[in-house]
Design a protein around this motif. Sequence first.
Motif, short mmCIF file in Angstrom:
data_model
loop_
_atom_site.label_atom_id
_atom_site.label_comp_id
_atom_site.label_asym_id
_atom_site.label_seq_id
_atom_site.Cartn_x
_atom_site.Cartn_y
_atom_site.Cartn_z
N ARG A 144 48.14 34.36 32.96
CA ARG A 144 49.25 35.30 32.96
C ARG A 144 48.84 36.77 32.78
NH1 ARG A 144 53.60 32.14 29.02
NH2 ARG A 144 53.70 30.18 30.22
N VAL A 145 47.71 36.99 32.15
CA VAL A 145 47.31 38.37 31.82
C VAL A 145 46.06 38.81 32.58
CG1 VAL A 145 46.66 39.94 29.95
CG2 VAL A 145 48.33 38.12 29.51
N ILE A 146 45.01 38.00 32.48
CA ILE A 146 43.70 38.43 33.00
C ILE A 146 43.63 38.36 34.53
CG2 ILE A 146 41.22 38.07 32.90
CD1 ILE A 146 42.55 39.09 30.29
N LEU A 147 43.98 37.21 35.09
CA LEU A 147 43.84 37.05 36.54
C LEU A 147 44.69 38.03 37.35
CD1 LEU A 147 43.49 33.17 37.01
CD2 LEU A 147 41.71 34.93 37.07
N PRO A 148 45.94 38.30 36.95
CA PRO A 148 46.70 39.31 37.72
C PRO A 148 46.02 40.68 37.74
CG PRO A 148 48.19 38.01 36.37
CD PRO A 148 46.80 37.63 35.95
N GLN A 149 45.42 41.08 36.61
CA GLN A 149 44.73 42.37 36.58
C GLN A 149 43.41 42.31 37.36
OE1 GLN A 149 44.82 44.51 32.69
NE2 GLN A 149 45.83 42.65 31.94
N ALA A 150 42.73 41.18 37.27
CA ALA A 150 41.47 41.02 38.01
C ALA A 150 41.73 40.99 39.51
CB ALA A 150 40.77 39.74 37.57
#
Length: 231
Positions: A144-150
């Motif tokens: 929910r947090v890391i992959l969308p930003q990556a």
Amino acid sequence: MPSFVFGAITVDWDLAARSFWPILQGGLIYTLPLTLISFVFGFILALMMALFRLSKWAVLQWIARIYISIIRGTPLIVQLAIVFYGLPDLGIQLSPIPSAIIALSLNVGGYAAEVIRASILSVPRGQWEAGYTIGMSEAQVLRRVILPQAARVSVPPLSNTFISLVKDTSLASTVTVTELFRRAQEITATNYDFLLLYSEAALIYWIFCFFLSLGQSWMESRLDRYAAPRA
């Protein structure tokens, strides 16, 4: 339509007109679908290998390291030959298209894995900690947090990988897939006008890559629009 003579080069416009559609058809029916399917499978494999590389388990890390090293250390044409010509020695008989998809997917997975890993590592550690403070598990923070930003960071290099894959599909001609370049080879075999027909194939590849580059630029501008403002 008459031929055009430029110095020592004679351009047969009739041949160019007759051959353009069959070559383009090879690109539309085989090259682009082969690119898309291979990229999707390769991306899934790359994401898995990237997570293996970031895993706390040494076994998973080494599986990913060895796989990436093999893929990045061997030519794609050799990988295609192993899948199509080598696997039958083990009793695994594959037709040309599945062989090309497997080899291209494995190749994309090896290169894109490092792109995804670097993109995940580029997200500040504080984002993980923020997720933990609101009660998220490690998997939830990642999803929910890391992959969308990556994903935002990885779009340019992954787009370049996709565009390169369009050109790499020309190697599928070595395992008899009748994609764009194979069509040009087949037509050339009947009239031997190598310069004209291979230039025509190069033009079509360039057109494909040009429009994909425009799509890449549009996607990057959209992502920049929604990116967090810089300090």
